[in-house]
Enzyme design. Structure first.
Site, PDB file in Angstrom:
ATOM      1  N   ASN A  83       0.847  -1.197   0.000  1.00 52.21           N
ATOM      2  CA  ASN A  83       0.000   0.000   0.000  1.00 52.21           C
ATOM      3  C   ASN A  83       0.881   1.244   0.000  1.00 52.21           C
ATOM      4  O   ASN A  83       1.941   1.281   0.634  1.00 52.21           O
ATOM      5  CB  ASN A  83      -0.995   0.001   1.162  1.00 52.21           C
ATOM      6  CG  ASN A  83      -0.386  -0.217   2.532  1.00 52.21           C
ATOM      7  OD1 ASN A  83       0.614  -0.904   2.678  1.00 52.21           O
ATOM      8  ND2 ASN A  83      -1.012   0.362   3.546  1.00 52.21           N
TER       9      ASN A  83
ATOM     10  N   GLU B 171      -3.100  -4.351  -3.208  1.00 53.01           N
ATOM     11  CA  GLU B 171      -3.624  -5.224  -4.272  1.00 53.01           C
ATOM     12  C   GLU B 171      -3.626  -4.505  -5.617  1.00 53.01           C
ATOM     13  O   GLU B 171      -3.222  -5.043  -6.639  1.00 53.01           O
ATOM     14  CB  GLU B 171      -5.059  -5.674  -3.937  1.00 53.01           C
ATOM     15  CG  GLU B 171      -5.163  -6.581  -2.728  1.00 53.01           C
ATOM     16  CD  GLU B 171      -5.410  -5.829  -1.428  1.00 53.01           C
ATOM     17  OE1 GLU B 171      -4.893  -4.704  -1.264  1.00 53.01           O
ATOM     18  OE2 GLU B 171      -6.126  -6.394  -0.569  1.00 53.01           O
TER      19      GLU B 171
ATOM     20  N   TYR C 222      -4.936  12.120   1.452  1.00 54.37           N
ATOM     21  CA  TYR C 222      -5.296  10.732   1.739  1.00 54.37           C
ATOM     22  C   TYR C 222      -5.885   9.940   0.565  1.00 54.37           C
ATOM     23  O   TYR C 222      -5.473   8.816   0.309  1.00 54.37           O
ATOM     24  CB  TYR C 222      -6.263  10.658   2.921  1.00 54.37           C
ATOM     25  CG  TYR C 222      -5.670  10.999   4.276  1.00 54.37           C
ATOM     26  CD1 TYR C 222      -4.337  11.381   4.412  1.00 54.37           C
ATOM     27  CD2 TYR C 222      -6.456  10.947   5.420  1.00 54.37           C
ATOM     28  CE1 TYR C 222      -3.808  11.705   5.659  1.00 54.37           C
ATOM     29  CE2 TYR C 222      -5.929  11.266   6.670  1.00 54.37           C
ATOM     30  CZ  TYR C 222      -4.607  11.648   6.778  1.00 54.37           C
ATOM     31  OH  TYR C 222      -4.089  11.950   8.009  1.00 54.37           O
TER      32      TYR C 222
ATOM     33  N   CYS D 206     -10.639  -2.845  -4.522  1.00 53.14           N
ATOM     34  CA  CYS D 206      -9.625  -3.811  -4.973  1.00 53.14           C
ATOM     35  C   CYS D 206     -10.288  -5.037  -5.583  1.00 53.14           C
ATOM     36  O   CYS D 206      -9.808  -5.580  -6.582  1.00 53.14           O
ATOM     37  CB  CYS D 206      -8.732  -4.223  -3.814  1.00 53.14           C
ATOM     38  SG  CYS D 206      -7.525  -2.955  -3.377  1.00 53.14           S
TER      39      CYS D 206
HETATM   40  N1  THU Z   1      -5.363  -1.332   2.362  1.00 50.52           N
HETATM   41  C1  THU Z   1      -4.840  -2.188   1.426  1.00 50.52           C
HETATM   42  O1  THU Z   1      -3.684  -2.047   1.012  1.00 50.52           O
HETATM   43  N2  THU Z   1      -5.632  -3.184   0.969  1.00 50.52           N
HETATM   44  C2  THU Z   1      -6.942  -3.383   1.325  1.00 50.52           C
HETATM   45  O2  THU Z   1      -7.611  -4.254   0.780  1.00 50.52           O
HETATM   46  C3  THU Z   1      -7.543  -2.538   2.364  1.00 50.52           C
HETATM   47  C4  THU Z   1      -6.703  -1.458   2.899  1.00 50.52           C
HETATM   48  C5  THU Z   1      -4.529  -0.235   2.821  1.00 50.52           C
HETATM   49  C6  THU Z   1      -5.015   1.128   2.385  1.00 50.52           C
HETATM   50  C7  THU Z   1      -4.428   2.019   3.463  1.00 50.52           C
HETATM   51  O3  THU Z   1      -3.094   2.343   3.090  1.00 50.52           O
HETATM   52  C8  THU Z   1      -4.389   1.136   4.698  1.00 50.52           C
HETATM   53  O4  THU Z   1      -4.511  -0.211   4.230  1.00 50.52           O
HETATM   54  C9  THU Z   1      -5.507   1.419   5.696  1.00 50.52           C
HETATM   55  O5  THU Z   1      -6.754   1.391   5.093  1.00 50.52           O
END
Ligand code: THU
Length: 162
Positions: free
Chosen positions: A62, A75, A68, A113
């Site tokens: 991520n 993903e 934000y 995602c």
């Molecule tokens: N996040 C992901 O990378 N994948 C997901 O399926 C849900 C959330 C990340 C986004 C953000 O950087 C952090 O987790 C908190 O939401």
């Protein structure tokens, strides 16, 4: 009488020892990727890994941003990166997540995602199984990325380009 739709989604519930060698490699790559997340705002580290047709692994994390909504989940980061390189087939996907200084937790991919995962899969001939961290150290193995998103929005409803 009104009709009812009943959907069934099947996932295998595994222990780490039950993973094949390839699955374990992809799983461990997703876990290792969490070390490299850029998550200074949520402090939630997510890693996603893809096992490719040549048995190499692509991974990413991520990527957050001070603005934000400009950030992106692990993903989509890994899938968009790969989709920009034509001709690659994905054999398996794995996702891992943990708080910045904590242990791995059970997690399922967010809705946005799932939409991208389903369409990425539809661009290749074979389904992509998915490993997600389940509760109590188990691993959930879905048969197909599309299984995570029943009723996905499909491009076939879009008007044909004139
Ligand atoms: N996040 C992901 O990378 N994948 C997901 O399926 C849900 C959330 C990340 C986004 C953000 O950087 C952090 O987790 C908190 O939401």
């Amino acid at each position: 009488m009104a009709q009812t739709l009943n959907l069934t989604i099947t996932a295998d519930v595994l222990t780490p020892a039950e993973l094949s060698a390839d699955e374990a490699r992809c799983w461990q790559a997703a876990q290792a990727a969490t070390d490299h997340a850029y998550a200074p705002y949520s402090h939630f580290h997510v890693g996603a890994a893809l096992l490719l047709d040549d048995d190499s692994i692509a991974w990413n994390t991520n990527q957050e941003n001070a603005a934000y909504p400009s950030g992106l989940c692990a993903e989509r980061t890994v899938l968009f990166g790969l989709n920009g390189q034509p001709g690659r087939t994905v054999k398996l996907m794995a996702v891992a997540a943990r708080p910045q200084n904590g242990e791995f937790v059970a997690v399922t991919s967010c809705g946005a995602c799932r939409q991208v995962m389903a369409e990425s899969e539809s661009r290749q001939a074979q389904p992509i199984p998915l490993l997600l961290p389940g509760p109590n150290g188990t691993i959930w193995r879905f048969r197909s990325l599309a299984d995570l998103l029943p009723f996905q929005f499909m491009s076939d409803v879009l008007p044909a380009r004139g």
